[in-house]
Design a protein around this motif. Structure first.
Motif, PDB file in Angstrom:
ATOM      1  N   THR A 278       0.833  -1.019   0.214  1.00 55.34           N
ATOM      2  CA  THR A 278       0.109  -0.134   0.003  1.00 55.34           C
ATOM      3  C   THR A 278       0.806   1.185   0.075  1.00 55.34           C
ATOM      4  O   THR A 278       0.850   2.100  -0.636  1.00 55.34           O
ATOM      5  N   TYR A 279       1.874   1.314   0.767  1.00 58.84           N
ATOM      6  CA  TYR A 279       2.696   2.249   1.012  1.00 58.84           C
ATOM      7  C   TYR A 279       3.974   2.506   0.080  1.00 58.84           C
ATOM      8  O   TYR A 279       5.187   3.241   0.002  1.00 58.84           O
ATOM      9  N   THR A 280       3.913   1.506  -1.159  1.00 57.19           N
ATOM     10  CA  THR A 280       5.074   1.619  -1.983  1.00 57.19           C
ATOM     11  C   THR A 280       5.174   2.750  -2.701  1.00 57.19           C
ATOM     12  O   THR A 280       4.322   3.542  -3.128  1.00 57.19           O
ATOM     13  N   ALA A 281       6.501   3.287  -2.647  1.00 58.49           N
ATOM     14  CA  ALA A 281       7.150   4.352  -3.104  1.00 58.49           C
ATOM     15  C   ALA A 281       6.357   5.763  -2.546  1.00 58.49           C
ATOM     16  O   ALA A 281       6.134   6.673  -3.484  1.00 58.49           O
ATOM     17  N   ASN A 282       5.949   5.775  -1.178  1.00 60.87           N
ATOM     18  CA  ASN A 282       5.190   6.830  -0.937  1.00 60.87           C
ATOM     19  C   ASN A 282       6.128   8.159  -0.819  1.00 60.87           C
ATOM     20  O   ASN A 282       7.404   8.205  -0.854  1.00 60.87           O
ATOM     21  N   PRO A 283       5.424   9.099  -1.435  1.00 56.06           N
ATOM     22  CA  PRO A 283       6.051  10.445  -1.902  1.00 56.06           C
ATOM     23  C   PRO A 283       6.980  11.038  -0.736  1.00 56.06           C
ATOM     24  O   PRO A 283       7.862  11.603  -0.983  1.00 56.06           O
ATOM     25  N   LEU A 284       6.586  11.167   0.556  1.00 54.49           N
ATOM     26  CA  LEU A 284       7.251  11.800   1.450  1.00 54.49           C
ATOM     27  C   LEU A 284       8.515  10.847   1.831  1.00 54.49           C
ATOM     28  O   LEU A 284       9.662  11.212   1.723  1.00 54.49           O
ATOM     29  N   ALA A 285       8.380   9.445   1.748  1.00 55.97           N
ATOM     30  CA  ALA A 285       9.596   8.635   1.774  1.00 55.97           C
ATOM     31  C   ALA A 285      10.669   8.905   0.863  1.00 55.97           C
ATOM     32  O   ALA A 285      11.957   9.072   1.168  1.00 55.97           O
ATOM     33  N   CYS A 286       9.943   9.204  -0.383  1.00 55.24           N
ATOM     34  CA  CYS A 286      10.996   9.166  -1.404  1.00 55.24           C
ATOM     35  C   CYS A 286      11.626  10.666  -1.356  1.00 55.24           C
ATOM     36  O   CYS A 286      12.733  10.830  -1.717  1.00 55.24           O
ATOM     37  N   THR A 287      10.917  11.503  -0.998  1.00 52.48           N
ATOM     38  CA  THR A 287      11.548  12.924  -0.812  1.00 52.48           C
ATOM     39  C   THR A 287      12.509  13.069   0.182  1.00 52.48           C
ATOM     40  O   THR A 287      13.666  13.493   0.142  1.00 52.48           O
ATOM     41  N   ALA A 288      12.440  12.212   1.472  1.00 58.13           N
ATOM     42  CA  ALA A 288      13.414  11.985   2.415  1.00 58.13           C
ATOM     43  C   ALA A 288      14.814  11.385   1.774  1.00 58.13           C
ATOM     44  O   ALA A 288      15.843  11.710   2.042  1.00 58.13           O
ATOM     45  N   ALA A 289      14.604  10.447   1.103  1.00 56.74           N
ATOM     46  CA  ALA A 289      15.579   9.662   0.311  1.00 56.74           C
ATOM     47  C   ALA A 289      16.312  10.594  -0.380  1.00 56.74           C
ATOM     48  O   ALA A 289      17.595  10.286  -0.634  1.00 56.74           O
ATOM     49  N   LEU A 290      15.483  11.272  -1.332  1.00 54.61           N
ATOM     50  CA  LEU A 290      16.295  12.189  -2.165  1.00 54.61           C
ATOM     51  C   LEU A 290      17.295  13.264  -1.291  1.00 54.61           C
ATOM     52  O   LEU A 290      18.450  13.627  -1.793  1.00 54.61           O
ATOM     53  N   ALA A 291      16.439  13.891  -0.516  1.00 59.37           N
ATOM     54  CA  ALA A 291      17.453  14.687   0.214  1.00 59.37           C
ATOM     55  C   ALA A 291      18.531  14.055   1.082  1.00 59.37           C
ATOM     56  O   ALA A 291      19.601  14.505   1.006  1.00 59.37           O
ATOM     57  N   ALA A 292      18.309  12.838   1.458  1.00 58.45           N
ATOM     58  CA  ALA A 292      19.641  12.022   2.171  1.00 58.45           C
ATOM     59  C   ALA A 292      20.590  11.749   1.016  1.00 58.45           C
ATOM     60  O   ALA A 292      21.901  12.156   1.313  1.00 58.45           O
ATOM     61  N   LEU A 293      20.312  11.484  -0.218  1.00 56.28           N
ATOM     62  CA  LEU A 293      21.186  11.270  -1.213  1.00 56.28           C
ATOM     63  C   LEU A 293      22.121  12.609  -1.639  1.00 56.28           C
ATOM     64  O   LEU A 293      23.294  12.478  -1.729  1.00 56.28           O
ATOM     65  N   GLU A 294      21.299  13.793  -1.637  1.00 55.38           N
ATOM     66  CA  GLU A 294      22.061  15.017  -1.698  1.00 55.38           C
ATOM     67  C   GLU A 294      23.000  15.095  -0.653  1.00 55.38           C
ATOM     68  O   GLU A 294      24.181  15.446  -0.892  1.00 55.38           O
ATOM     69  N   LEU A 295      22.810  14.849   0.666  1.00 53.34           N
ATOM     70  CA  LEU A 295      23.623  15.132   1.807  1.00 53.34           C
ATOM     71  C   LEU A 295      24.780  14.298   1.751  1.00 53.34           C
ATOM     72  O   LEU A 295      25.865  14.655   1.954  1.00 53.34           O
ATOM     73  N   LEU A 296      24.359  13.031   1.186  1.00 51.97           N
ATOM     74  CA  LEU A 296      25.777  12.266   1.228  1.00 51.97           C
ATOM     75  C   LEU A 296      26.757  12.652   0.375  1.00 51.97           C
ATOM     76  O   LEU A 296      27.910  12.167   0.558  1.00 51.97           O
ATOM     77  N   GLN A 297      26.260  13.169  -0.688  1.00 56.06           N
ATOM     78  CA  GLN A 297      27.470  13.665  -1.617  1.00 56.06           C
ATOM     79  C   GLN A 297      27.816  15.064  -1.623  1.00 56.06           C
ATOM     80  O   GLN A 297      28.748  15.372  -2.435  1.00 56.06           O
ATOM     81  N   THR A 298      27.620  15.732  -0.432  1.00 56.50           N
ATOM     82  CA  THR A 298      28.307  16.781   0.004  1.00 56.50           C
ATOM     83  C   THR A 298      29.591  16.815   0.543  1.00 56.50           C
ATOM     84  O   THR A 298      30.001  15.712   0.995  1.00 56.50           O
ATOM     85  N   ASP A 299      30.551  17.731   0.336  1.00 52.40           N
ATOM     86  CA  ASP A 299      31.885  17.688   0.725  1.00 52.40           C
ATOM     87  C   ASP A 299      31.923  17.561   2.296  1.00 52.40           C
ATOM     88  O   ASP A 299      32.820  16.798   2.938  1.00 52.40           O
ATOM     89  N   GLU A 300      30.810  18.252   3.206  1.00 57.71           N
ATOM     90  CA  GLU A 300      30.738  18.253   4.431  1.00 57.71           C
ATOM     91  C   GLU A 300      30.745  16.697   4.874  1.00 57.71           C
ATOM     92  O   GLU A 300      31.545  16.395   5.941  1.00 57.71           O
ATOM     93  N   VAL A 301      29.831  16.087   4.376  1.00 58.60           N
ATOM     94  CA  VAL A 301      29.584  14.637   4.705  1.00 58.60           C
ATOM     95  C   VAL A 301      30.773  13.780   4.504  1.00 58.60           C
ATOM     96  O   VAL A 301      31.136  13.175   5.384  1.00 58.60           O
ATOM     97  N   GLN A 302      31.174  13.843   3.081  1.00 61.35           N
ATOM     98  CA  GLN A 302      32.023  13.141   2.572  1.00 61.35           C
ATOM     99  C   GLN A 302      33.570  13.323   3.499  1.00 61.35           C
ATOM    100  O   GLN A 302      34.220  12.228   3.700  1.00 61.35           O
ATOM    101  N   ASP A 303      33.874  14.614   3.702  1.00 60.21           N
ATOM    102  CA  ASP A 303      34.990  14.913   4.741  1.00 60.21           C
ATOM    103  C   ASP A 303      34.820  14.372   6.046  1.00 60.21           C
ATOM    104  O   ASP A 303      35.643  13.580   6.496  1.00 60.21           O
ATOM    105  N   ASN A 304      33.517  14.506   6.813  1.00 64.58           N
ATOM    106  CA  ASN A 304      33.582  13.833   8.045  1.00 64.58           C
ATOM    107  C   ASN A 304      33.589  12.366   8.180  1.00 64.58           C
ATOM    108  O   ASN A 304      34.074  11.733   9.042  1.00 64.58           O
ATOM    109  N   ILE A 305      32.895  11.505   6.922  1.00 65.17           N
ATOM    110  CA  ILE A 305      33.325  10.257   6.809  1.00 65.17           C
ATOM    111  C   ILE A 305      34.813   9.759   6.918  1.00 65.17           C
ATOM    112  O   ILE A 305      35.199   8.918   7.611  1.00 65.17           O
TER     113      ILE A 305
END
Ligand SMILES: *Cc1c(COP(=O)(O)O)cnc(C)c1O
Length: 398
Positions: A278-305
């Protein structure tokens, strides 16, 4: 049972206002910190626009965008995505893909292959391939048929390949599901990429579908975007969840190659993969995932990793020769040590350790005689030092 009333960044707060550093990212989900303001902002905006819609016959921008962005960082052979709503369903779908892939091609293959001590989730297919029998006792009679192989090490790889060849003899193995390089629930047990690569390439020769369960290892934790990036032979199918949505909302994804997809693409209805929640591909979950993907690829996150990887290495140097430590291991931001004592997986000593950590303002969950750290990518040096110091005092205590 402790009631947690709020969380911010790396810190959990209980009802008395006491603080705990979340040393395991609430089961490897909140990798950008709890209540991350950027993710909250994106999801709040999406919430005003489209909350939920049936993902059958419809699609929506957050799902399309997420697919486009994810494809860019997944191993190159991954081309199609199947949405669901948690980690167990992501692996369940991977298992169904493997079984139906051969079925659709008119071949009866009904056996699955998995590692010893695997963990792939709590639904029936996922339980069947999981090898930690403490969880599965009452259900074992109802499982899909599974054959097991040990995880590869530089010492045992020749033996493992012999066992594997034996498992494949006269066989009807449809798929091999594996946690690449790190088995989380087996207490962060790690195995070698060279050995895993040999296993995967042998399986490819036998046309066995390979399913990487990256529910735990995905999204930067191993020091690369995916654990599969460390291994030359790429899987046919990848299962994702946990850090996918950064701990805000549940979602699962099962990705696959064009070849797998093509085996299902047909005018015959029965060749389709019928699996829709029923909740497959819920738009809010997809939006959270998109935002997370953006963060993962920032220099800030990569540097702290990179910082965390170095801090773990330094901590390891300072502690690895301690007489109460039997072994230590690290891959990316995942760090684990085994204590030199016999312990029940959920016994008294484990409870004592847990209490010691909580008393010292650190949330860690020892598994058996293993203490592991998997803190958010946003953890500061000071917070990480608080974790290290609680681990050190725990070792002195036992
Ligand atoms: C947590 C986990 C799962 C199950 O995910 P849930 O969302 O808890 O159902 C499956 N595989 C691995 C490797 C996991 O770590």
């Amino acid at each position: 049972m402790l009631a947690i009333s709020s969380a911010k960044g790396t810190i959990l707060y209980d009802e008395e206002g006491k603080e705990y550093v979340d040393g395991i990212s609430s089961w490897y989900t909140c990798m950008y910190g709890h209540c991350n303001p950027y993710i909250l902002k994106k999801v709040s905006a999406q919430m005003q626009k489209l909350d939920q819609v049936v993902f059958s016959g419809f699609t929506h921008e957050p799902a399309v965008k997420l697919s486009e962005e994810l494809i860019k960082i997944l191993p190159v052979n991954q081309e199609k995505l199947f949405f669901s709503d948690n980690g167990s369903t992501a692996t369940e779908i991977g298992i169904k893909m493997a079984l139906q892939y051969h079925f659709n091609k008119g071949e009866k293959r009904n056996v699955l292959l998995a590692f010893d001590e695997a963990f792939h989730g709590d639904t029936f297919g996922a339980m069947s391939v999981s090898g930690l029998s403490v969880y599965n006792g009452p259900f074992e009679d109802f499982f899909i048929e599974v054959k097991r192989i040990p995880v590869p090490t530089p010492e045992n790889i020749e033996d493992v390949l012999e066992i594997l060849k034996d498992r494949l003899k006269n066989s009807s193995v449809a798929g091999f599901i594996y946690e690449p390089l790190v088995q989380g629930a087996a207490a962060m047990k790690m195995h070698c990429p060279v050995g895993l690569n040999m296993i995967l390439s042998l399986l490819k020769e036998h046309n066995v579908l390979t399913i990487a369960d990256e529910v735990m290892t995905g999204f930067g934790k191993t020091g690369k975007f995916f654990a599969s990036d460390h291994i030359e032979t790429k899987p046919d199918v990848i299962c994702l969840s946990k850090a996918l949505t950064a701990g805000l909302l549940p979602m699962g994804l099962t990705t696959c190659t064009q070849d797998v997809y093509s085996a299902f693409y047909s005018d015959e209805m029965a060749k389709g993969l019928f699996h829709g929640h029923t909740y497959t591909a819920n738009p809010l979950a997809c939006t959270a995932a998109l935002a997370a993907l953006e963060l993962l690829q920032t220099d800030e996150v990569q540097d702290n990793i990179e910082n965390i990887i170095q801090w773990h290495k330094q901590f390891n140097e300072s502690i690895k020769n301690h007489p109460k430590i039997a072994a230590t291991r690290q891959l990316g931001v995942i760090y684990a040590l085994d204590l030199n004592v016999k312990m029940e997986r959920y016994g008294n000593l484990r409870d004592k350790l847990f209490k010691h950590f909580m008393d010292n303002g650190v949330f860690l969950r020892p598994l058996g005689n293993t203490i592991y750290i998997l803190a958010p990518f946003t953890t500061t040096k000071k917070e990480m030092e608080q974790i290290y110091s609680a681990v050190k005092s725990a070792i002195e205590m036992i």
